[in-house]
Design a protein around this motif. Sequence first.
Motif, PDB file in Angstrom:
ATOM      1  N   ASP A 440     -39.340  70.751  49.506  1.00  0.00           N
ATOM      2  CA  ASP A 440     -39.279  71.954  48.681  1.00  0.00           C
ATOM      3  C   ASP A 440     -39.584  71.671  47.218  1.00  0.00           C
ATOM      4  N   HIS A 441     -39.219  70.486  46.775  1.00  0.00           N
ATOM      5  CA  HIS A 441     -39.326  70.216  45.346  1.00  0.00           C
ATOM      6  C   HIS A 441     -39.749  68.766  45.135  1.00  0.00           C
ATOM      7  N   GLN A 443     -40.719  65.920  41.958  1.00  0.00           N
ATOM      8  CA  GLN A 443     -40.895  65.479  40.578  1.00  0.00           C
ATOM      9  C   GLN A 443     -41.551  64.100  40.617  1.00  0.00           C
TER      10      GLN A 443
END
Length: 486
Positions: A440-441, A443
């Motif tokens: 989902d995410h 970085q």
Amino acid sequence: MIMIIMGLASLFIVHVIGQNSLPFDHQKLSTDGYYHDQMQNMQALKHTLLTRRQLATPSSSSSPAPAPQAMHRPPGSRPRVFQVISYGADPTGKLDSTEALLEAIADAFNGPSEGFLMKGIANLGGAYINLQGGNYRISKPLRLPAAGVGNLMISGGTLTASDDFPADGYLIDLSASSSSSSSYNYEYITFKDLMLDCNYRGGGISVINSLRTSIDNCYISHFNTEGILVQDGHETYIRNSFLGQHITAGGDPGERNFSGTAINLMGNDNAVTDVVIFSAAIGVMISGQANTLSGVHCYNKATGFGGTGIYLKLPSLTQTRIVNCYLDYSGIVAEDPVQLTISSSFFLGDAYILLKSVKGLAKGITIVDNMFSGSNKGIEIVQLDQSKGIFKQIDQVVVNRNNVNGMNLKATAAKGSVQGNGTSWTIDFSPVLLFPNLIDHVQYSLSSSGSVFPSHALRNVSENRVVVESDVAVPASVFVTVDQAS
């Protein structure tokens, strides 16, 4: 007056003799005859004083003794402790004590009440059925005569099912044989300091639609259905107890054949605290909402033999907290879990957590700060059963901060890095991430030591593999953090 003078005289004589006598040890060693004479004189003086006192005191036969006064108790003040042996119960277990115990229960039930607890629940004032440390054989369940009472305790002995006890019965059956004006059958019933031997003829304790029931310091064995059944009602608290179908301490040669369920919670708002379950196919079965387990040790039947420590069978509405428990070769199964917390627990012997898809729902799950210990067989600490369909609705699932020894770590968050000289860098998180093909995410950061300042971007996250690409070839290190939680 004469008595006072004689008493002073005796004190004076004793005091004078004491002053003029030798020390006690010296008397005993050197003047045994003199010491013996002194003792005879003092005994004679005592006899004289007693004789004079008797002459001066009128004989008790000269005036009749007052008649004993009858103790008048206010209505309802009779004792509320019911000693079962006085009802004819046999504490040796040789004779059937069913009717005697039921009579004691009926007397407690019909005793004086003081107002009400919940509406329609008469307060028995703490009536106590005392089993007096006996072992009582019973041939049918012990039940209260009717619903609608509370504040009663049964404690202090052993109940053993006879060979003809109903195979589907419970030694203590807290179900209502008749209805009451209350929405609950009973309130504040306590079972304490009991040993229940079901003799493989049914279950131990059944609590049906009752409120604030306490089961404390009980040892329940040899059940073939459930050790404790809680159905409907609210707030049954089970604590400091031991349950097992077979009396063993692990490594039993018959473990593959263990059956039954130690604790079956089919109601809401219950708590199981500091309980050991040492043999059963299922340790704790939960199909009600908002239940709490703390300090529960399950080594009931190894997962490898088909056993389950804790089974959460309430798809889409779990609302269960499992904290500070010990899953010993026996794991946890949760069907379509919604709002489930498992934390600060210890999983030994390749025990793991299985999330089982029924309608593909997994929401509000927190599995953190646990310890897992295994035998280096490649067992994953958290697994998915998607045989009935994949998990399609996944939200707020956090599996993180667990420490692992001899098992494979699974999580919903992970970090990784890769180095290389080129235009593409790939990090595969599939061995760690719990859900397949779900990131989902992301970085990431790219650090290059070359002279060129490249343009770069995240290009792909399919199959839980993160791909970062640049427009020119450079030597670089890429650091990536991914998350499945949202």
